[in-house]
Design an enzyme around this catalytic site. Structure first.
Site, PDB file in Angstrom:
ATOM      1  N   ASN A   1       9.859  -1.332   6.591  1.00  0.00           N
ATOM      2  CA  ASN A   1       8.530  -1.901   6.833  1.00  0.00           C
ATOM      3  C   ASN A   1       8.550  -3.411   7.077  1.00  0.00           C
ATOM      4  O   ASN A   1       7.707  -3.928   7.813  1.00  0.00           O
ATOM      5  CB  ASN A   1       7.645  -1.573   5.614  1.00  0.00           C
ATOM      6  CG  ASN A   1       6.392  -2.410   5.564  1.00  0.00           C
ATOM      7  OD1 ASN A   1       5.417  -2.151   6.273  1.00  0.00           O
ATOM      8  ND2 ASN A   1       6.406  -3.452   4.732  1.00  0.00           N
TER       9      ASN A   1
ATOM     10  N   ASP B   1      16.888 -10.778   1.656  1.00  0.00           N
ATOM     11  CA  ASP B   1      16.516 -10.925   3.056  1.00  0.00           C
ATOM     12  C   ASP B   1      17.109  -9.698   3.759  1.00  0.00           C
ATOM     13  O   ASP B   1      18.326  -9.475   3.683  1.00  0.00           O
ATOM     14  CB  ASP B   1      17.144 -12.224   3.588  1.00  0.00           C
ATOM     15  CG  ASP B   1      16.781 -12.490   5.038  1.00  0.00           C
ATOM     16  OD1 ASP B   1      16.443 -11.528   5.755  1.00  0.00           O
ATOM     17  OD2 ASP B   1      16.843 -13.654   5.448  1.00  0.00           O
TER      18      ASP B   1
ATOM     19  N   TYR C   1       8.209  -9.594  19.665  1.00  0.00           N
ATOM     20  CA  TYR C   1       7.563  -8.625  18.770  1.00  0.00           C
ATOM     21  C   TYR C   1       7.418  -7.273  19.484  1.00  0.00           C
ATOM     22  O   TYR C   1       7.812  -6.235  18.964  1.00  0.00           O
ATOM     23  CB  TYR C   1       6.191  -9.147  18.328  1.00  0.00           C
ATOM     24  CG  TYR C   1       5.531  -8.277  17.273  1.00  0.00           C
ATOM     25  CD1 TYR C   1       5.891  -8.378  15.938  1.00  0.00           C
ATOM     26  CD2 TYR C   1       4.554  -7.347  17.618  1.00  0.00           C
ATOM     27  CE1 TYR C   1       5.293  -7.578  14.965  1.00  0.00           C
ATOM     28  CE2 TYR C   1       3.953  -6.545  16.655  1.00  0.00           C
ATOM     29  CZ  TYR C   1       4.316  -6.667  15.328  1.00  0.00           C
ATOM     30  OH  TYR C   1       3.733  -5.871  14.369  1.00  0.00           O
TER      31      TYR C   1
ATOM     32  N   SER D   1      10.757  -5.646  20.023  1.00  0.00           N
ATOM     33  CA  SER D   1      11.348  -5.134  18.777  1.00  0.00           C
ATOM     34  C   SER D   1      10.714  -3.792  18.409  1.00  0.00           C
ATOM     35  O   SER D   1      11.392  -2.878  17.948  1.00  0.00           O
ATOM     36  CB  SER D   1      11.174  -6.145  17.632  1.00  0.00           C
ATOM     37  OG  SER D   1       9.826  -6.234  17.196  1.00  0.00           O
TER      38      SER D   1
ATOM     39  N   ALA E   1       0.849  -1.204   0.000  1.00  0.00           N
ATOM     40  CA  ALA E   1       0.000   0.000   0.000  1.00  0.00           C
ATOM     41  C   ALA E   1       0.882   1.251   0.000  1.00  0.00           C
ATOM     42  O   ALA E   1       0.585   2.247  -0.674  1.00  0.00           O
ATOM     43  CB  ALA E   1      -0.917  -0.009   1.216  1.00  0.00           C
TER      44      ALA E   1
END
Ligand SMILES: NC(=O)C1=CN([C@@H]2O[C@H](COP(=O)(O)OP(=O)(O)OC[C@H]3O[C@@H](n4cnc5c(N)ncnc54)[C@H](O)[C@@H]3O)[C@@H](O)[C@H]2O)C=CC1
Ligand SMILES: CCCCCC(=O)/C=C/C=C\C/C=C\C/C=C\CCCC(=O)O
Length: 251
Positions: A90, A63, A147, A150, A19
């Site tokens: 992102n 990667d 998560y 991070s 997007a």
């Protein structure tokens, strides 16, 4: 609005990254997409090239945790487009059992890509880096500590860099749950706990809402060191912080 500017979007083959890539292209920028998924990258870039022209889209399979590949990607972007002005960090994963991999992709890689981009941004008068963090950086998710850590780390990295770097703006966006394949296979019913959580937050955001915030952080030259939150109920709202010196006085 962004003509003559060139952007790198990591993880741009789908979801929020796609997007964002599309909105950047619609705003006139040239876009290099770095992504790990060869198939999705190829399908997405073919589609974007048909829509916006082959000379404005660069596909780079890599990667983001592979430093050598990332440096190659920036070099190729500069060679192809003539400059690197914008970086959107992102690419991200959520994988509670793979905590080291999560930290590598979600925190180490954006830091490495930022340091690398800064070398390629020398000479750009409009250099800006936007990190895609998450509301999980504020509301720690039970059982998903890597998560959450991070994303808190990425917010702190953004704010720290913004205060010490001349000539390059750093901002980050913190969306709550957004309708992308990160939450589960498209078309498949969501996990019941996740469905409950999403209902509690007031529904899912759309990736296009997040990309609108990212492009705002890129185009508004007055924004530096900003943490833009996005939730279904409150929409866009900036987190308010004391300056470092003000914080010291309150310790
Ligand atoms: N979907 C959500 O609810 C939310 C997502 N975010 C963050 O937004 C960012 C984008 O997420 P989504 O679009 O939802 O995810 P997604 O899973 O739909 O897309 C992520 C993209 O990153 C790529 N990628 C993953 N690991 C990579 C690696 N090592 N190297 C290169 N590319 C890699 C994938 O191939 C994929 O194309 C992530 O950083 C995520 O943490 C933040 C808040 C909410
Ligand atoms: C408000 C935080 C928004 C974070 C959104 C985000 O960045 C995406 C996260 C993706 C996945 C998180 C996965 C699952 C959460 C599911 C369960 C949590 C368990 C809660 C509990 O057991 O109490």
């Amino acid at each position: 609005m962004l003509s003559e500017q060139s952007a790198v979007v990591t993880g741009g083959a789908q979801g929020i990254g796609l997007a964002t890539s599309r909105l950047l292209l619609q705003s006139g920028a040239k876009v290099a997409i770095f992504d790990l998924s060869k198939d999705k990258l190829s399908t997405t870039c073919d589609e974007l090239k048909r829509e916006f022209g082959t000379d404005r889209v660069l596909s780079f399979h890599c990667d983001v945790t592979d430093e050598e590949q990332v440096v190659k990607g920036f070099a190729l972007t500069k060679e192809t487009f003539g400059s690197v002005d914008i970086l959107v960090n992102n690419a991200g994963i959520t994988s509670p059992k793979e905590w080291k991999k999560t930290l590598l992709i979600n925190l180490h890689a954006p830091m490495f890509a930022s340091y690398t981009a800064m070398e390629y941004m020398k000479g750009s008068s409009k250099a800006v880096i936007v990190n895609v963090a998450s509301m999980a950086g504020f509301c720690a998710i039970p059982g998903n500590e890597s998560y959450s850590a991070s994303k808190s780390g990425l917010i702190a990295f953004t704010r720290s860099m913004a205060q010490s770097t001349e000539g390059i703006r750093f901002n980050c966006i913190c969306p709550s749950y957004t309708d992308t394949p990160l939450l589960g296979e498209p078309g498949k019913e969501l996990d019941s706990t996740l469905s409950f959580i999403i209902e509690k937050q007031g529904g899912l955001l759309k990736p296009e809402q997040v990309s609108e915030g990212i492009v705002r952080l890129i185009t508004d030259a007055s924004l530096n060191g900003q943490v833009l939150k996005l939730t279904p109920r409150k929409g866009f709202h900036f987190e308010k912080y004391d300056s470092f010196m003000e914080s010291l006085e309150k310790l």
